[in-house]
Scaffold this active site. Sequence first.
Site, PDB file in Angstrom:
ATOM      1  N   TYR A   1     -12.784 -25.532  13.281  1.00  0.00           N
ATOM      2  CA  TYR A   1     -12.661 -25.522  14.745  1.00  0.00           C
ATOM      3  C   TYR A   1     -12.582 -26.924  15.353  1.00  0.00           C
ATOM      4  CZ  TYR A   1     -13.833 -24.905  19.667  1.00  0.00           C
ATOM      5  OH  TYR A   1     -13.824 -24.974  21.048  1.00  0.00           O
TER       6      TYR A   1
ATOM      7  N   ASP B   1     -11.204 -16.650  16.385  1.00  0.00           N
ATOM      8  CA  ASP B   1     -10.680 -16.165  17.656  1.00  0.00           C
ATOM      9  C   ASP B   1      -9.901 -17.247  18.399  1.00  0.00           C
ATOM     10  OD1 ASP B   1     -13.652 -16.904  17.634  1.00  0.00           O
ATOM     11  OD2 ASP B   1     -13.066 -17.362  19.691  1.00  0.00           O
TER      12      ASP B   1
ATOM     13  N   LYS C   1     -18.129 -11.008  13.844  1.00  0.00           N
ATOM     14  CA  LYS C   1     -18.250 -11.395  15.249  1.00  0.00           C
ATOM     15  C   LYS C   1     -16.927 -11.132  15.938  1.00  0.00           C
ATOM     16  CE  LYS C   1     -19.172 -14.499  18.749  1.00  0.00           C
ATOM     17  NZ  LYS C   1     -19.197 -15.916  18.541  1.00  0.00           N
TER      18      LYS C   1
HETATM   19  C1  B12 Z   1      -7.793 -20.512  25.943  1.00  0.00           C
HETATM   20  C2  B12 Z   1      -9.062 -20.941  26.622  1.00  0.00           C
HETATM   21  C3  B12 Z   1      -9.861 -21.865  25.951  1.00  0.00           C
HETATM   22  C4  B12 Z   1      -9.500 -22.448  24.596  1.00  0.00           C
HETATM   23  C5  B12 Z   1      -8.535 -23.614  24.821  1.00  0.00           C
HETATM   24  C6  B12 Z   1      -7.607 -23.837  23.657  1.00  0.00           C
HETATM   25  C7  B12 Z   1      -6.602 -24.849  24.017  1.00  0.00           C
HETATM   26  N1  B12 Z   1      -6.228 -25.645  23.052  1.00  0.00           N
HETATM   27  O1  B12 Z   1      -6.133 -24.943  25.172  1.00  0.00           O
HETATM   28  C8  B12 Z   1     -10.891 -22.919  24.092  1.00  0.00           C
HETATM   29  C9  B12 Z   1     -11.531 -21.773  23.347  1.00  0.00           C
HETATM   30  C10 B12 Z   1     -10.914 -24.152  23.218  1.00  0.00           C
HETATM   31  C11 B12 Z   1     -11.617 -23.091  25.410  1.00  0.00           C
HETATM   32  C12 B12 Z   1     -12.714 -23.896  25.556  1.00  0.00           C
HETATM   33  C13 B12 Z   1     -13.443 -23.976  26.738  1.00  0.00           C
HETATM   34  N2  B12 Z   1     -13.243 -23.277  27.879  1.00  0.00           N
HETATM   35 CO1  B12 Z   1     -11.744 -22.141  28.157  1.00  0.00          CO
HETATM   36  N3  B12 Z   1     -10.505 -20.788  28.525  1.00  0.00           N
HETATM   37  C14 B12 Z   1      -9.423 -20.416  27.892  1.00  0.00           C
HETATM   38  C15 B12 Z   1      -8.775 -19.231  28.633  1.00  0.00           C
HETATM   39  C16 B12 Z   1      -9.137 -17.971  27.884  1.00  0.00           C
HETATM   40  C17 B12 Z   1      -7.276 -19.262  28.796  1.00  0.00           C
HETATM   41  C18 B12 Z   1      -6.687 -20.561  29.317  1.00  0.00           C
HETATM   42  C19 B12 Z   1      -5.220 -20.573  29.025  1.00  0.00           C
HETATM   43  O2  B12 Z   1      -4.812 -20.999  27.951  1.00  0.00           O
HETATM   44  N4  B12 Z   1      -4.385 -20.039  29.938  1.00  0.00           N
HETATM   45  C20 B12 Z   1      -2.953 -19.934  29.755  1.00  0.00           C
HETATM   46  C21 B12 Z   1      -2.223 -21.119  30.414  1.00  0.00           C
HETATM   47  C22 B12 Z   1      -0.732 -21.025  30.147  1.00  0.00           C
HETATM   48  O3  B12 Z   1      -2.469 -21.021  31.772  1.00  0.00           O
HETATM   49  P1  B12 Z   1      -2.908 -22.274  32.675  1.00  0.00           P
HETATM   50  O4  B12 Z   1      -3.778 -23.183  31.930  1.00  0.00           O
HETATM   51  O5  B12 Z   1      -3.367 -21.762  33.973  1.00  0.00           O
HETATM   52  O6  B12 Z   1      -1.526 -23.058  32.897  1.00  0.00           O
HETATM   53  C23 B12 Z   1      -0.502 -22.607  33.781  1.00  0.00           C
HETATM   54  C24 B12 Z   1      -0.670 -23.111  35.199  1.00  0.00           C
HETATM   55  O7  B12 Z   1      -1.992 -23.291  35.625  1.00  0.00           O
HETATM   56  C25 B12 Z   1       0.122 -24.362  35.240  1.00  0.00           C
HETATM   57  N5  B12 Z   1      -0.431 -25.624  34.777  1.00  0.00           N
HETATM   58  C26 B12 Z   1      -1.495 -25.935  34.037  1.00  0.00           C
HETATM   59  N6  B12 Z   1      -1.608 -27.240  33.847  1.00  0.00           N
HETATM   60  C27 B12 Z   1      -0.571 -27.815  34.472  1.00  0.00           C
HETATM   61  C28 B12 Z   1      -0.207 -29.141  34.627  1.00  0.00           C
HETATM   62  C29 B12 Z   1       0.932 -29.456  35.365  1.00  0.00           C
HETATM   63  C30 B12 Z   1       1.319 -30.857  35.551  1.00  0.00           C
HETATM   64  C31 B12 Z   1       1.693 -28.422  35.954  1.00  0.00           C
HETATM   65  C32 B12 Z   1       2.891 -28.744  36.712  1.00  0.00           C
HETATM   66  C33 B12 Z   1       1.331 -27.104  35.809  1.00  0.00           C
HETATM   67  C34 B12 Z   1       0.190 -26.800  35.077  1.00  0.00           C
HETATM   68  O8  B12 Z   1       1.202 -24.048  34.397  1.00  0.00           O
HETATM   69  C35 B12 Z   1       0.780 -23.252  33.316  1.00  0.00           C
HETATM   70  C36 B12 Z   1       1.876 -22.273  32.995  1.00  0.00           C
HETATM   71  O9  B12 Z   1       2.123 -21.431  34.081  1.00  0.00           O
HETATM   72  C37 B12 Z   1      -9.461 -19.326  30.038  1.00  0.00           C
HETATM   73  C38 B12 Z   1      -9.705 -17.987  30.731  1.00  0.00           C
HETATM   74  C39 B12 Z   1      -8.446 -17.436  31.343  1.00  0.00           C
HETATM   75  N7  B12 Z   1      -8.067 -16.233  30.974  1.00  0.00           N
HETATM   76  O10 B12 Z   1      -7.805 -18.122  32.122  1.00  0.00           O
HETATM   77  C40 B12 Z   1     -10.789 -20.014  29.709  1.00  0.00           C
HETATM   78  C41 B12 Z   1     -11.433 -20.935  30.760  1.00  0.00           C
HETATM   79  C42 B12 Z   1     -10.359 -21.764  31.412  1.00  0.00           C
HETATM   80  N8  B12 Z   1     -12.300 -21.793  29.947  1.00  0.00           N
HETATM   81  C43 B12 Z   1     -13.402 -22.104  30.549  1.00  0.00           C
HETATM   82  C44 B12 Z   1     -14.427 -22.914  29.992  1.00  0.00           C
HETATM   83  C45 B12 Z   1     -15.672 -23.104  30.857  1.00  0.00           C
HETATM   84  C46 B12 Z   1     -14.291 -23.487  28.733  1.00  0.00           C
HETATM   85  C47 B12 Z   1     -15.336 -24.399  28.075  1.00  0.00           C
HETATM   86  C48 B12 Z   1     -15.794 -25.499  28.993  1.00  0.00           C
HETATM   87  C49 B12 Z   1     -16.482 -23.559  27.556  1.00  0.00           C
HETATM   88  C50 B12 Z   1     -17.525 -24.432  26.892  1.00  0.00           C
HETATM   89  N9  B12 Z   1     -18.560 -24.785  27.629  1.00  0.00           N
HETATM   90  O11 B12 Z   1     -17.389 -24.760  25.759  1.00  0.00           O
HETATM   91  C51 B12 Z   1     -14.540 -24.938  26.861  1.00  0.00           C
HETATM   92  C52 B12 Z   1     -13.850 -26.226  27.224  1.00  0.00           C
HETATM   93  C53 B12 Z   1     -14.307 -27.384  26.518  1.00  0.00           C
HETATM   94  C54 B12 Z   1     -13.574 -28.569  27.079  1.00  0.00           C
HETATM   95  N10 B12 Z   1     -13.955 -29.730  26.640  1.00  0.00           N
HETATM   96  O12 B12 Z   1     -12.700 -28.453  27.904  1.00  0.00           O
HETATM   97  C55 B12 Z   1     -13.502 -21.474  31.902  1.00  0.00           C
HETATM   98  C56 B12 Z   1     -13.273 -22.443  33.063  1.00  0.00           C
HETATM   99  C57 B12 Z   1     -14.204 -22.115  34.229  1.00  0.00           C
HETATM  100  C58 B12 Z   1     -13.934 -23.055  35.323  1.00  0.00           C
HETATM  101  N11 B12 Z   1     -13.184 -22.586  36.321  1.00  0.00           N
HETATM  102  O13 B12 Z   1     -14.356 -24.177  35.291  1.00  0.00           O
HETATM  103  C59 B12 Z   1     -12.463 -20.304  31.781  1.00  0.00           C
HETATM  104  C60 B12 Z   1     -11.824 -19.859  33.095  1.00  0.00           C
HETATM  105  C61 B12 Z   1     -13.218 -19.139  31.082  1.00  0.00           C
HETATM  106  C62 B12 Z   1     -14.488 -18.727  31.791  1.00  0.00           C
HETATM  107  N12 B12 Z   1     -14.448 -17.701  32.607  1.00  0.00           N
HETATM  108  O14 B12 Z   1     -15.513 -19.322  31.591  1.00  0.00           O
HETATM  109  N13 B12 Z   1     -11.053 -22.345  26.397  1.00  0.00           N
END
Ligand code: B12
Lengths: 253, 518
Positions: free
Chosen positions: B263, B298, B370
């Site tokens: 991981y 996962d 798990k």
């Molecule tokens: C996958 C995921 C992870 C993965 C990440 C893997 C990886 N390599 O990215 C892992 C398991 C590692 C992870 C870890 C953590 N996560 Co996380 N994770 C998620 C999850 C399930 C999905 C996020 C995702 O990938 N979305 C898909 C992408 C495509 O969507 P997106 O990011 O929104 O991007 C889109 C737009 O926003 C936009 N966009 C995004 N960035 C940018 C930048 C630019 C320039 C532009 C133009 C557009 C743009 O375009 C994208 C495409 O449309 C969310 C929950 C959820 N369902 O949203 C939680 C979530 C984001 N995680 C969360 C948290 C808290 C964490 C942790 C901090 C938990 C912890 N304490 O360990 C850690 C983070 C550690 C750290 N140092 O950051 C929280 C955030 C809460 C908050 N609002 O602050 C969420 C919401 C889950 C929750 N309910 O707790 N996570």
Amino acid sequence: MMENIQKVDLTKIKPYGDTLNDGMVQMSFTLPVPYGDEANEAAKQLAEKMGFDDPAVVFSKDLGVGYTYFILYGKCTHTVDYTSIEVPKVDMEFMDREEVEEYIKKYIKRDVVIVGACTGTDAHTVGIDAIMNMKGFDGNYGLERYKGINAINMGSQVPNEELIAKAIEVKADAILVSQVVTQKDVHITNLTQLVEMVEAEGIRDKIILVCGGPRIDHELAQELGYDAGFGRGSYANHVATFVVKQIVERNLI
Amino acid sequence: MESKLNLNPRLIDSARSAAKNIAEDVQNFIDKNTTVAVERTVARLMGVDGVDEIDKPLPNVLIDAIKEGGGLSRGAAFWIGNAMVNTGKTPQEIAEMVSSGEIEITKLPIADENKIMEAVYETARQTVERIKNNRAKRDEYLNTLGEGRRPYLYVIVATGNIYEDVLQAQAAAKQGADIIAVIRTTAQSLLDYVPYGPTTEGFGGTYATQENFRIMRKALDEVSVELGRYIRLCNYCSGLCMPEIAAMGALERLDVMLNDALYGILFRDINMQRTLVDQFFSRIINGFAGIIINTGEDNYLTTADAYEEAHTVLASQFINEQFALKAGIPEEQMGLGHAFEMNPMLENGFLYELAQAQMAREIFPKAPLKYMPPTKYMTGNIFRGHLQDAMFNFISIWTHQGIQLLGMPTEAIHTPHLHDRMLSIENAQYIFNNARDIGNDIEFKKDGIIQKRAQEVLAKAEELLKEIEREGIFSTIEKGKFGGVKRSFTGGKGLEGVVEKDEKYFNPFIDLMLGGAR
Ligand code: B12
């Protein structure tokens, strides 16, 4: 019959349940008081103060530590004037990939350099990858795929200093920042710091600053000093359109 | 157990033996190296704790001094033992003397080797005894109070403030949770030290500190007694301080630890050499302390597609199993991970998820699997989210999963609120009770969608494992075969903390915990 149905008054809108202007709202929350009749009454009174008529607690449950959860319905007494609403957004016709490529060829006549990263301690890469990587997202290719764009994705957990240093090194036209973790407003601190550093470097007017993430919108981005912000459901072509148009508009060619 | 999926046992054996060779290959590398984190752990287990005037943990002060003195390749135990013989002081006092500059630990005269060994082992045995007692204490609670039925209901608390976490944890236990995981703050995994004392500020989670562990374990013991059900405590044994966290958890009687071999490499960009050496020692400690480890497969499905990449999850489970066996972790403590992460719009997605969950159950029959909830396809539509979680719960009870990490309807929005957890627990309890024995009654159609899916995933996993066996794990990761994430052998964080061992290197805890009688 038809004439009995009220017409919507867009200057005074309120929630709709099954009859126009019934104001029906469902809501749920927790209060830090023990489960019981007094708790229900407290929830009801609170809903009244929020501006709901006839609030009804339809469900409540003991959460175990002297706290109670409620589901309520109430009739909203407030209205909003829909006709006077203005939402700041990136207001432009988005070009598709080919159009962007064509636009660059025609008006910019050189490669556009874009550096991106998920900054600070944020380790979420999927969002920035969706925008920048070849593969893109949801069937929309990312910036790496665009002819005429040199996209450099630095990944996640990138310190602001490194991002700026890279942008200067490669003479970037635009910096793209992703922020996904927003708890306790870490993203605000982080995004603000970047703008301050860009200003301190004296390159703010030469560079296009864009941020994005699920909790980011254009209004917030502008408040923080960015040129644009993109939220959920954004694709590479949206950002690309914005960046190339800015280059031309701000005469950064 | 009879296979409901008609899986080919020869393929399973072949996959397992490839994984075994992969782990063995890496073990040769691991055995030659140590890291600053491993040595800080030795210091901690010998009793070094606390911080200096600038809040730098004394284990770091001590190990940095040994490293600067060029002595790390002999192991911290040797230098601490030598200083004990020279000064007659305890390891803690020695660390304080190093901190104040009173002694230069690598410049002391080298004492008689037997005396050093004696001093080291005497101290080490005391700690090992304490950990054994913790294990006995847990068993006693389990025997007297009992525990929840499997699948255990696992929920997270993540307020950032340990005292607020306590309130949320006790509430969750009262609502029916069996395992409480205190999520760590975002930045912690990249810190090359473990913060000290109780903490009240974190982002998206709470700092893992030994004091926070103690505070939470005490609170859960209280509520366990009140409820007549032992509530387990979980934390995150990952990042740059993997083995230190394991040591702290063993000392404070944690019960479950997230502890994946890969991981940190893939999702936190920690250097692969560093993580692989660190995970070995961390798992020895977890195994000895009776802690159930949870692996992180996962996570692959958050960056890669759950349907396309299902076989990478299985391949990784096989590898994690072999690494765990090497570190002396019995199958009963292997919470191998997998997740319900298919796109909910996929036709028959439920059948595929069911097939994969059943497959994991059959291939790892003794492991407390798990199972992770939908996260990636959760949206702001909390109502649909609640349904997605219900589908996930249904599969879990059907396929006898071990640990159910409950999905929250608000997953896409925030870390769980008090009532989000209640709604999720209610969801799981309803389904688990209502469909309790469905798995015993229902069989799958021969060569139907479910059987075929499982067979296909197994076949692809076996193929991948054989490929990794030929190539070695390092270059497999370099090519981005797991989670689609590419990492280089010398890239990432923490490589400077890896040191090749001298032939005279020794770590008493590996002897005592891996070889020692359980
Ligand atoms: C996958 C995921 C992870 C993965 C990440 C893997 C990886 N390599 O990215 C892992 C398991 C590692 C992870 C870890 C953590 N996560 Co996380 N994770 C998620 C999850 C399930 C999905 C996020 C995702 O990938 N979305 C898909 C992408 C495509 O969507 P997106 O990011 O929104 O991007 C889109 C737009 O926003 C936009 N966009 C995004 N960035 C940018 C930048 C630019 C320039 C532009 C133009 C557009 C743009 O375009 C994208 C495409 O449309 C969310 C929950 C959820 N369902 O949203 C939680 C979530 C984001 N995680 C969360 C948290 C808290 C964490 C942790 C901090 C938990 C912890 N304490 O360990 C850690 C983070 C550690 C750290 N140092 O950051 C929280 C955030 C809460 C908050 N609002 O602050 C969420 C919401 C889950 C929750 N309910 O707790 N996570």
